[in-house]
Design a protein around this motif. Structure first.
Motif, PDB file in Angstrom:
ATOM      1  N   TYR A 153       0.800  -0.783  -0.180  1.00  0.00           N
ATOM      2  CA  TYR A 153      -0.113   0.139  -0.102  1.00  0.00           C
ATOM      3  C   TYR A 153       0.908   1.306  -0.233  1.00  0.00           C
ATOM      4  N   THR A 154       1.906   1.404   0.907  1.00  0.00           N
ATOM      5  CA  THR A 154       2.564   2.596   0.971  1.00  0.00           C
ATOM      6  C   THR A 154       3.344   2.593   0.021  1.00  0.00           C
ATOM      7  N   ALA A 155       4.233   1.502  -1.514  1.00  0.00           N
ATOM      8  CA  ALA A 155       4.984   1.390  -2.237  1.00  0.00           C
ATOM      9  C   ALA A 155       4.421   1.910  -3.320  1.00  0.00           C
ATOM     10  N   GLY A 156       2.162   2.087  -2.907  1.00  0.00           N
ATOM     11  CA  GLY A 156       1.385   2.519  -4.428  1.00  0.00           C
ATOM     12  C   GLY A 156       2.066   3.986  -4.641  1.00  0.00           C
ATOM     13  N   ALA A 157       2.870   5.110  -3.681  1.00  0.00           N
ATOM     14  CA  ALA A 157       3.540   6.336  -3.853  1.00  0.00           C
ATOM     15  C   ALA A 157       4.500   6.184  -4.188  1.00  0.00           C
ATOM     16  N   GLN A 255       8.643  11.842  10.160  1.00  0.00           N
ATOM     17  CA  GLN A 255       9.293  11.522   8.170  1.00  0.00           C
ATOM     18  C   GLN A 255       7.705  12.311   6.871  1.00  0.00           C
ATOM     19  N   ASN A 256       6.342  11.834   8.006  1.00  0.00           N
ATOM     20  CA  ASN A 256       6.255  13.140   6.912  1.00  0.00           C
ATOM     21  C   ASN A 256       6.565  14.663   6.713  1.00  0.00           C
ATOM     22  N   ALA A 257       7.104  14.981   7.618  1.00  0.00           N
ATOM     23  CA  ALA A 257       8.220  16.542   7.442  1.00  0.00           C
ATOM     24  C   ALA A 257       8.557  16.350   6.235  1.00  0.00           C
ATOM     25  N   LEU A 258       9.338  14.888   6.309  1.00  0.00           N
ATOM     26  CA  LEU A 258      10.098  14.935   5.134  1.00  0.00           C
ATOM     27  C   LEU A 258       9.298  14.888   3.948  1.00  0.00           C
ATOM     28  N   ALA A 259       8.986  14.031   4.367  1.00  0.00           N
ATOM     29  CA  ALA A 259       7.215  13.586   2.721  1.00  0.00           C
ATOM     30  C   ALA A 259       7.195  14.693   2.173  1.00  0.00           C
ATOM     31  N   ALA A 260       6.655  15.966   3.013  1.00  0.00           N
ATOM     32  CA  ALA A 260       6.457  17.121   2.494  1.00  0.00           C
ATOM     33  C   ALA A 260       6.745  18.138   1.723  1.00  0.00           C
ATOM     34  N   ILE A 261       7.953  17.778   2.282  1.00  0.00           N
ATOM     35  CA  ILE A 261       9.130  18.527   1.588  1.00  0.00           C
ATOM     36  C   ILE A 261       9.823  18.542  -0.301  1.00  0.00           C
ATOM     37  N   ILE A 262       9.783  16.553   0.162  1.00  0.00           N
ATOM     38  CA  ILE A 262       9.484  16.229  -1.293  1.00  0.00           C
ATOM     39  C   ILE A 262       8.755  16.482  -2.190  1.00  0.00           C
ATOM     40  N   PHE A 263       7.424  16.078  -1.632  1.00  0.00           N
ATOM     41  CA  PHE A 263       6.443  16.201  -2.724  1.00  0.00           C
ATOM     42  C   PHE A 263       6.656  17.569  -2.880  1.00  0.00           C
ATOM     43  N   THR A 264       6.940  18.944  -2.556  1.00  0.00           N
ATOM     44  CA  THR A 264       6.689  19.928  -2.979  1.00  0.00           C
ATOM     45  C   THR A 264       7.718  20.560  -3.755  1.00  0.00           C
ATOM     46  N   TRP A 265       9.041  20.166  -3.464  1.00  0.00           N
ATOM     47  CA  TRP A 265      10.553  21.154  -3.840  1.00  0.00           C
ATOM     48  C   TRP A 265      11.250  19.857  -4.230  1.00  0.00           C
ATOM     49  N   LEU A 266      11.249  18.796  -4.585  1.00  0.00           N
ATOM     50  CA  LEU A 266      12.195  18.111  -4.665  1.00  0.00           C
ATOM     51  C   LEU A 266      12.345  18.478  -6.702  1.00  0.00           C
ATOM     52  N   LEU A 287      12.980   8.960  -8.534  1.00  0.00           N
ATOM     53  CA  LEU A 287      14.588   7.755  -8.123  1.00  0.00           C
ATOM     54  C   LEU A 287      13.949   7.770  -6.469  1.00  0.00           C
ATOM     55  N   PRO A 288      13.830   8.899  -5.788  1.00  0.00           N
ATOM     56  CA  PRO A 288      14.326   8.980  -4.459  1.00  0.00           C
ATOM     57  C   PRO A 288      13.730   7.474  -3.627  1.00  0.00           C
ATOM     58  N   SER A 289      12.848   7.052  -4.711  1.00  0.00           N
ATOM     59  CA  SER A 289      11.230   6.479  -4.435  1.00  0.00           C
ATOM     60  C   SER A 289      11.711   4.454  -4.547  1.00  0.00           C
ATOM     61  N   ALA A 290      12.941   4.587  -5.748  1.00  0.00           N
ATOM     62  CA  ALA A 290      13.053   3.526  -6.834  1.00  0.00           C
ATOM     63  C   ALA A 290      13.559   2.432  -4.864  1.00  0.00           C
ATOM     64  N   LEU A 291      14.653   3.142  -4.502  1.00  0.00           N
ATOM     65  CA  LEU A 291      14.961   2.142  -3.492  1.00  0.00           C
ATOM     66  C   LEU A 291      13.631   1.919  -1.932  1.00  0.00           C
ATOM     67  N   GLY A 292      12.987   2.825  -1.602  1.00  0.00           N
ATOM     68  CA  GLY A 292      11.185   2.841  -1.133  1.00  0.00           C
ATOM     69  C   GLY A 292      10.944   1.299  -0.851  1.00  0.00           C
ATOM     70  N   ILE A 293      10.410   0.880  -2.765  1.00  0.00           N
ATOM     71  CA  ILE A 293       9.734  -0.563  -2.885  1.00  0.00           C
ATOM     72  C   ILE A 293      10.673  -1.192  -2.812  1.00  0.00           C
ATOM     73  N   VAL A 356      10.696   5.937   4.039  1.00  0.00           N
ATOM     74  CA  VAL A 356       9.738   5.298   4.030  1.00  0.00           C
ATOM     75  C   VAL A 356       8.947   3.967   4.722  1.00  0.00           C
ATOM     76  N   THR A 357       9.810   3.085   4.945  1.00  0.00           N
ATOM     77  CA  THR A 357       9.967   1.927   6.252  1.00  0.00           C
ATOM     78  C   THR A 357       9.207   1.853   7.090  1.00  0.00           C
ATOM     79  N   VAL A 358       9.240   3.638   7.768  1.00  0.00           N
ATOM     80  CA  VAL A 358       8.269   4.005   8.483  1.00  0.00           C
ATOM     81  C   VAL A 358       7.178   3.152   8.676  1.00  0.00           C
ATOM     82  N   ASN A 359       6.289   2.919   7.489  1.00  0.00           N
ATOM     83  CA  ASN A 359       4.711   2.849   7.564  1.00  0.00           C
ATOM     84  C   ASN A 359       4.570   1.670   7.503  1.00  0.00           C
ATOM     85  N   THR A 360       6.020   0.212   7.718  1.00  0.00           N
ATOM     86  CA  THR A 360       5.783  -0.636   7.555  1.00  0.00           C
ATOM     87  C   THR A 360       5.848  -1.171   8.861  1.00  0.00           C
TER      88      THR A 360
END
Length: 450
Positions: A153-157, A255-266, A287-293, A356-360
C-alpha cells in the motif's frame, strides 16, 4: 461492536476465493495511494510554470504546498471516528469523488486564492484516506501478516513516482500546468468507480453498528481481535498516552515532514539546485522512491516472517523500525557535504527511500493497541496528528530558500534539518515502541464495555 464474519471466520483456513478477494481489495487500495500521491506530487511538478504565471514567490508557493494540510488532520480524525459507525467502503468512495471534484478550482484558477481553495478541499478529502484504507486493509489480514500488505500500500506512492510522474510531467509540458490537474481528477474518478465495484470490509475488522444496537462479540481465534461477550474497548487515554503510540507518532511526524518537502520541492531542487531540465526533473522525481519500493517490500515481508516465527513485535517492529529510520536520517545529514549531482541523488535515494519503511512498522504497531472496533479511530488520530508536520515543513523550506545565498544552499540546509529530526526520531522509536507492553488486554480492570 461486532467482528465482521460475513466473508470468512478468522480461524478458518483461507480459501483461494478469500485470498483472491483479499489481494484484490489490497490492489484497489494501492491504486488509491497512487492517485493520492499523484495529487500531492502534482504541485511540485507544476511549481515553475504555475509560479511564473501567477507571480508566486518561493515562500508563497511553500504556503500553497501547506494548504493541503490545513483541514487534513481535522478530517482525518473526525471522519475516521465516524467510520466506526459508517462502513469505510462508503466513506472512501466519497473521498475519491471529492478528490476528483477538488481539482476543478485549480483547472480554472486565475488567482492564487482559487488554488488555495482547491488544495484545501482535496487535502480535506485525502485526510481520512490513509487511516481508512489501513482499516480496510487490516480487516483482511491477521496481525502477523499485515507487514507485506502495508508495504505494498505504501509502495503505491513510489510506483506513482517512478511510472506515472514522468508521464504527468510530459502532459504538463505538452498541454500546460492546468492539464495536470485535469489528469489527476480523471484518475480519481476512475478509481472511485473501481472502489464501488470491489471495496469491501474483511473478517478481521469490526462491522459498523448503530449507537442503539446491543452488540455481542463473536469468539475470535486471533490475539488482535476483541474478546467474546460484550464488546470491550480500551479507554482512549490509555490507547493514546502510552509509549508505543508516542514513539510511533514522533517517527511518523518526522517522516511526514520530510515527505511534504519532497512532494513540494524535489522537482525544483533537481532543476534549480542540480541544473536538470524540467523534463529530466520530472523523470528524476521517482528516483528517491526506487529504493523505497525494495525497502518497503523487504521490511514488510521480513517483519511478517519474524512475527510468525515468534519474534516479539517489540523487536520485529520497534527495534528494526528505529534502526531503519535512524540510518535514513544520518544519510540525509550528509547531503551538505556533496556538491555534485550524482552523489546527491544517491544520498536522497537511500535517505528518503529507507525512511518510508516507517509505515510498515508504525501503522501495524498502532493497530495492535486497540480492538478492531477502535482501529479506525486510533489510526485516524495517529495519521491526523502526524501529518500536521506537512503544514510547517514546506513553509520552512520556502523561508530557507528565500534567505539562502544560493538555491543549493537553501535545499541542503532543509535536508540537513530533516535528516537530523529523522535520526533523533528513529532513536526514540526504538526506545519507546513496545506493543506487547502497551496493547489492549481485555483482562485489565480499566477496560470497559463499549
Amino acid at each position: 461492536m461486532a467482528v465482521n464474519e460475513s466473508l470468512a471466520p478468522p480461524d478458518a483456513a483461507p480459501s483461494s476465493r478469500y485470498k483472491l478477494h483479499a489481494w484484490g481489495v489490497t490492489a484497489a487500495l494501492v491504486l488509491s495511494a497512487v492517485v493520492v500521491f499523484l495529487d500531492k506530487a502534482l504541485l511540485g511538478l507544476v511549481a515553475k510554470p504555475m509560479s511564473a504565471e501567477l507571480g508566486m514567490s518561493a515562500a508563497g508557493f511553500g504556503t500553497l504546498g501547506s494548504a493541503s494540510y490545513v483541514l487534513f488532520g481535522v478530517t482525518c480524525i473526525a471522519v475516521s471516528f465516524a467510520a466506526q459507525r459508517v462502513s469505510p467502503r462508503w466513506v472512501l468512495l466519497a473521498c475519491g469523488l471529492l478528490w476528483a471534484v477538488g481539482q476543478v478550482p485549480a483547472v480554472i484558477a486565475a488567482t492564487g486564492g482559487m488554488l488555495y481553495a482547491s488544495r484545501i478541499l482535496v487535502g480535506a478529502a485525502e485526510g481520512p484516506a490513509n487511516p481508512l484504507s489501513m482499516t480496510v486493509l487490516y480487516s483482511w489480514f491477521p496481525n502477523e501478516r499485515r507487514g507485506l500488505p502495508q508495504a505494498l500500500y505504501t509502495a503505491g506512492a513510489s510506483v506513482a513516482k517512478i511510472a506515472l510522474a514522468p508521464v504527468l510531467t510530459l502532459i504538463i509540458i505538452g498541454f500546460g500546468w492546468r492539464a495536470g490537474f485535469v489528469t489527476v481528477g480523471a484518475l480519481a474518478l476512475g478509481w472511485s468507480l473501481l472502489w464501488l465495484a470491489v471495496g469491501r470490509q474483511g473478517p478481521y475488522g469490526a462491522a459498523p453498528v448503530r449507537r442503539d444496537q446491543a452488540q455481542v462479540q463473536s469468539a475470535p481465534a486471533r490475539r488482535d481481535q476483541a474478546p467474546s461477550g460484550p464488546a470491550a474497548r480500551v479507554p482512549w487515554r490509555r490507547a493514546l498516552l502510552n509509549r508505543t503510540f508516542i514513539g510511533c507518532f514522533i517517527a511518523y511526524f518526522a517522516q511526514n515532514a520530510l515527505a511534504a518537502i519532497i512532494f513540494t520541492w524535489l522537482p525544483s531542487y533537481f532543476e534549480n539546485a542540480l541544473g536538470f531540465s524540467a523534463q529530466a526533473s520530472g523523470s528524476l522525481f521517482g528516483l528517491p522512491s526506487a529504493l523505497g519500493i525494495v525497502a518497503l517490500v523487504t521490511t514488510g515481508a521480513a517483519t511478517d516472517r519474524l512475527l510468525r516465527a515468534g519474534v516479539t513485535s517489540r523487536r520485529a517492529r520497534g527495534l528494526l523500525g528505529g534502526a531503519c529510520l535512524t540510518v535514513s536520517g544520518l544519510l540525509l545529514t550528509c547531503l551538505p557535504l556533496i556538491d555534485t549531482p550524482l552523489p546527491a541523488i544517491v544520498l536522497l535515494m537511500l535517505g528518503y527511500g529507507i525512511s518510508v519503511t516507517v509505515n510498515t512498522f508504525a501503522n501495524p504497531a498502532v493497530a495492535e493497541l486497540v480492538p478492531p472496533a477502535q482501529r479506525a479511530g486510533i489510526l485516524g488520530v495517529f495519521s491526523g496528528l502526524s501529518v500536521t508536520a506537512g503544514i510547517a515543513s514546506p513553509v520552512i523550506t520556502g523561508w530557507l530558500l528565500d534567505r539562502a545565498d544560493t538555491p543549493a544552499a537553501g535545499y541542503t540546509t532543509a535536508f540537513l534539518l530533516s535528516g537530523t529530526v529523522l535520526a533523533v526520531a528513529g532513536v526514540l522509536f526504538a526506545l519507546l515502541v513496545h506493543p506487547e507492553r502497551d496493547r489492549h488486554d481485555p483482562t485489565r480492570s480499566d477496560h470497559v464495555p463499549a
